[in-house]
Design an enzyme around this catalytic site. Structure first.
Site, PDB file in Angstrom:
ATOM      1  N   SER A   1     -11.823   8.674   1.555  1.00  0.00           N
ATOM      2  CA  SER A   1     -10.503   9.304   1.632  1.00  0.00           C
ATOM      3  C   SER A   1     -10.626  10.809   1.848  1.00  0.00           C
ATOM      4  O   SER A   1      -9.730  11.442   2.390  1.00  0.00           O
ATOM      5  CB  SER A   1      -9.710   9.015   0.354  1.00  0.00           C
ATOM      6  OG  SER A   1     -10.466   9.429  -0.762  1.00  0.00           O
TER       7      SER A   1
ATOM      8  N   SER B   1     -11.033  12.026  -4.647  1.00  0.00           N
ATOM      9  CA  SER B   1     -12.398  12.488  -4.905  1.00  0.00           C
ATOM     10  C   SER B   1     -12.353  13.565  -5.957  1.00  0.00           C
ATOM     11  O   SER B   1     -11.373  14.304  -6.075  1.00  0.00           O
ATOM     12  CB  SER B   1     -13.028  13.067  -3.640  1.00  0.00           C
ATOM     13  OG  SER B   1     -12.810  12.221  -2.551  1.00  0.00           O
TER      14      SER B   1
ATOM     15  N   GLY C   1     -15.126   2.792  -0.698  1.00  0.00           N
ATOM     16  CA  GLY C   1     -14.352   1.553  -0.638  1.00  0.00           C
ATOM     17  C   GLY C   1     -14.323   0.910  -2.013  1.00  0.00           C
ATOM     18  O   GLY C   1     -14.247   1.584  -3.026  1.00  0.00           O
TER      19      GLY C   1
ATOM     20  N   LYS D   1     -22.701   7.210  -6.405  1.00  0.00           N
ATOM     21  CA  LYS D   1     -22.319   6.594  -5.133  1.00  0.00           C
ATOM     22  C   LYS D   1     -23.451   6.567  -4.120  1.00  0.00           C
ATOM     23  O   LYS D   1     -23.292   6.000  -3.039  1.00  0.00           O
ATOM     24  CB  LYS D   1     -21.125   7.338  -4.534  1.00  0.00           C
ATOM     25  CG  LYS D   1     -19.907   7.232  -5.428  1.00  0.00           C
ATOM     26  CD  LYS D   1     -18.685   7.787  -4.787  1.00  0.00           C
ATOM     27  CE  LYS D   1     -17.597   7.934  -5.825  1.00  0.00           C
ATOM     28  NZ  LYS D   1     -16.391   8.539  -5.316  1.00  0.00           N
TER      29      LYS D   1
ATOM     30  N   ARG E   1     -16.272  10.545  -8.376  1.00  0.00           N
ATOM     31  CA  ARG E   1     -15.057  10.018  -9.027  1.00  0.00           C
ATOM     32  C   ARG E   1     -14.780   8.597  -8.549  1.00  0.00           C
ATOM     33  O   ARG E   1     -14.755   8.327  -7.342  1.00  0.00           O
ATOM     34  CB  ARG E   1     -13.860  10.909  -8.701  1.00  0.00           C
ATOM     35  CG  ARG E   1     -12.527  10.351  -9.221  1.00  0.00           C
ATOM     36  CD  ARG E   1     -11.363  11.220  -8.842  1.00  0.00           C
ATOM     37  NE  ARG E   1     -11.356  12.453  -9.622  1.00  0.00           N
ATOM     38  CZ  ARG E   1     -10.407  13.383  -9.514  1.00  0.00           C
ATOM     39  NH1 ARG E   1      -9.434  13.240  -8.647  1.00  0.00           N
ATOM     40  NH2 ARG E   1     -10.464  14.470 -10.252  1.00  0.00           N
TER      41      ARG E   1
ATOM     42  N   ASP F   1      -8.847  16.460  -1.945  1.00  0.00           N
ATOM     43  CA  ASP F   1      -8.461  15.051  -1.899  1.00  0.00           C
ATOM     44  C   ASP F   1      -8.305  14.534  -3.326  1.00  0.00           C
ATOM     45  O   ASP F   1      -9.175  14.744  -4.164  1.00  0.00           O
ATOM     46  CB  ASP F   1      -9.536  14.250  -1.147  1.00  0.00           C
ATOM     47  CG  ASP F   1      -9.283  12.758  -1.190  1.00  0.00           C
ATOM     48  OD1 ASP F   1     -10.247  12.009  -1.387  1.00  0.00           O
ATOM     49  OD2 ASP F   1      -8.107  12.363  -1.047  1.00  0.00           O
TER      50      ASP F   1
ATOM     51  N   ASP G   1     -19.318  12.547  -3.840  1.00  0.00           N
ATOM     52  CA  ASP G   1     -18.646  13.005  -5.060  1.00  0.00           C
ATOM     53  C   ASP G   1     -18.901  11.945  -6.127  1.00  0.00           C
ATOM     54  O   ASP G   1     -19.645  10.988  -5.884  1.00  0.00           O
ATOM     55  CB  ASP G   1     -17.156  13.210  -4.811  1.00  0.00           C
ATOM     56  CG  ASP G   1     -16.414  11.882  -4.723  1.00  0.00           C
ATOM     57  OD1 ASP G   1     -15.504  11.652  -5.530  1.00  0.00           O
ATOM     58  OD2 ASP G   1     -16.791  11.064  -3.843  1.00  0.00           O
TER      59      ASP G   1
ATOM     60  N   THR H   1     -13.142   8.172  -2.038  1.00  0.00           N
ATOM     61  CA  THR H   1     -14.381   8.945  -2.080  1.00  0.00           C
ATOM     62  C   THR H   1     -14.457  10.008  -1.023  1.00  0.00           C
ATOM     63  O   THR H   1     -13.710   9.998  -0.054  1.00  0.00           O
ATOM     64  CB  THR H   1     -15.508   7.927  -1.794  1.00  0.00           C
ATOM     65  OG1 THR H   1     -15.458   6.978  -2.807  1.00  0.00           O
ATOM     66  CG2 THR H   1     -16.858   8.557  -1.750  1.00  0.00           C
TER      67      THR H   1
END
Lengths: 230, 273
Positions: free
Chosen positions: B167, B207, B85, B71, B57, B204, B55, B39
């Site tokens: 991430s 994400s 996580g 999220k 995803r 990233d 985000d 994330t």
């Protein structure tokens, strides 16, 4: 638990088939402050008199009508501390139901679970029954509902009900099946006024209104309603 | 989960199946993977409150499992929490603490405080010794003002004016470190958060998809779901999909499997001894 002399249940049957402690609990309720509830076509109103032991008591710190969930409220007659315990347990049960099913608890479910708690205390050792009767008012997908729960653990659905001292059955003359909420509030105040000792005012009664989309406890406009009723 | 010979309530995880799982792993069985959110989540304090961003995803290894997941989790009317996580862990822990906060509000008759949510969350995570893989960005406004905290899976917390987790946290932090100032206005704050999340989305792999924002101010909150959608699906064929019929029909013959017969009684009883 404890000595053998005290480890029997206080609720053992009498020869006439009654549970004496529960009868006494109902007497405690009957001498408590009057509370009542009326189910209207579009909501429920619950009300109670709030007689404080002295004029020096800060009446804003006393709240007899409590919220259990955003759409269920409760009022009691009898021993205040006992009702607090039940309110706490009911709130937790409602929240656990919500966590498990991601659904607000239906009124009947909450009533059933609360009644089960009250019944538990009539069949366990070393405890006494609760000295309160509760009027649970709620609005869910089945519409407005009003339930009374007794110290024995039995519950009834009412269209209109009153508990405590000076309960007069003036309901039957004023109550109509498809009453509007506004009329129900006026009827509730009138009924409270009947048995009221002293001067009724916004400071010594509490009113709770549960509608489809909101629960208003202790209406700030009590004074307005009182004036309308005069 | 065994229940015999247990004193007191069971707390924490049950490791009863540990030796069985160990034996299976040695025999070559791969344990099932879990859904990680991989994330970018951020939060910042602006002039009048807190802005949270995330985000959308959710990944299961190299595959995008959910292109538009949520999220930013609700904790209280004035407190929201972003989770990175393991998706199940963040959902479960925020739901649980949100429930506890609700009961607490009924009992006290007061608005929930961010530090209360913080303490409940960190105690829970510490009790599970890092096995609950939830890295959270908690933000809200209460009577004591706006607050922003980060909570790590083992139970440690930080209190910051701006924070990133997940991430994509480095990509997002790069944006914050170069452009954050104190006393941002609401629009400046929202733009900065959007920029930081986009940085995570585009740089990233873990994400992607859309930007969710939540603005919390004193007395009000705005949940801007899919505030920005920089990754729309553009390749749907407008003609639709039609497949040419490759087989010619030469003959059509229909044979019913059952024949319908009328039974007529000629005379006498049907059932005669």
């Amino acid at each position: 638990m404890g000595d053998s002399q005290y480890s029997f249940s206080l609720t053992t049957f009498s020869p006439s088939g009654k549970l004496v402690q529960i009868e006494h609990a109902l007497t405690a309720v009957g001498s408590g402050q009057t509370s009542l509830g009326i189910k209207a076509s579009n909501g429920v109103v619950i009300a109670t008199e709030k007689k404080l032991p002295s004029i020096l008591v800060d009446e804003t710190s006393v709240q007899k009508i409590q919220v259990l969930t955003p759409n269920i409220g409760v009022v009691y007659s009898g021993m205040g501390p006992d009702s607090r315990v039940l309110v706490r347990k009911s709130r937790k049960q409602a929240e656990q139901y919500n966590l498990l099913y991601k659904e607000p608890i239906p009124v009947t479910q909450l009533v059933r679970e609360t009644a089960a708690v009250m019944q538990e205390f009539t069949q366990s050792g070393g405890v006494r029954p609760f000295g309160v009767s509760l009027l649970v008012a709620g609005y869910d997908d089945k519409g407005p509902q009003l339930y009374q729960v007794d110290p024995s653990g039995s519950y009834f659905s009412w269209k209109a009900s009153a508990m405590g001292k000076n309960t007069l059955y003036t309901f039957s003359s004023l109550y109509t099946d498809d009453m509007e909420l506004e009329d129900a509030i006026h009827t509730a105040i009138l009924t409270l006024k009947e048995g009221f000792e002293g001067q009724i005012s916004g400071k010594n009664i509490e009113i709770g209104v549960i509608e489809a989309d909101r629960t208003v406890l202790t209406a700030a406009q009590i004074e307005d309603y009182l004036q309308e009723v005069e | 989960m065994s229940s015999e010979g247990m004193d007191g309530p069971k707390l924490g995880f049950s490791f009863d199946l540990y030796s069985r799982n160990d034996m299976l792993t040695k025999k070559g069985l791969k344990p099932p993977g879990y859904l990680k959110t991989g994330t970018t989540i951020v939060g910042l304090i602006f002039k009048d409150g807190v802005i949270l961003g995330a985000d959308t995803r959710a990944t299961a290894g190299p595959i995008v499992a959910d292109k538009n997941c949520e999220k930013i989790h609700y904790m209280a009317p004035n407190i929201y929490c972003c989770g990175a996580g393991t998706a199940a862990d963040t959902e479960a822990v925020t739901d649980n603490i949100s429930s506890q906060l609700k009961l607490h509000r009924y009992h006290t008759g007061r608005e929930s405080r961010v530090v209360t949510a913080l303490t409940l969350l960190k105690s829970h995570l510490f009790r599970y010794q890092g096995h609950v893989s939830a890295a959270l960005v908690l933000g809200g406004v209460d009577v004591t003002g706006p607050h922003l905290h980060t909570i790590y899976p083992h139970g440690s917390t930080d209190t910051l004016p701006f924070a990133t987790m997940g991430s994509g946290s480095l990509a997002a932090m790069a944006i914050f470190e170069s452009e954050y100032r104190e006393g941002l206005t609401r629009d400046e704050g929202v733009n900065l958060v959007t920029k930081a999340i986009c940085s995570g989305i585009f740089n990233d792999l873990g994400s992607g998809s859309n930007v969710d924002i939540c603005v919390i101010e004193k007395g009000k909150k705005e949940y801007l779901r899919n505030h920005l959608t920089p990754n729309p699906r553009t390749y749907i064929s407008s003609k639709g999909y039609a497949f040419s019929k490759k087989t010619e029909v030469l003959l059509t013959k229909i044979t019913p499997l059952k024949e319908l017969v009328d039974v007529v009684q000629v005379g006498g009883d049907a059932m005669e001894e």
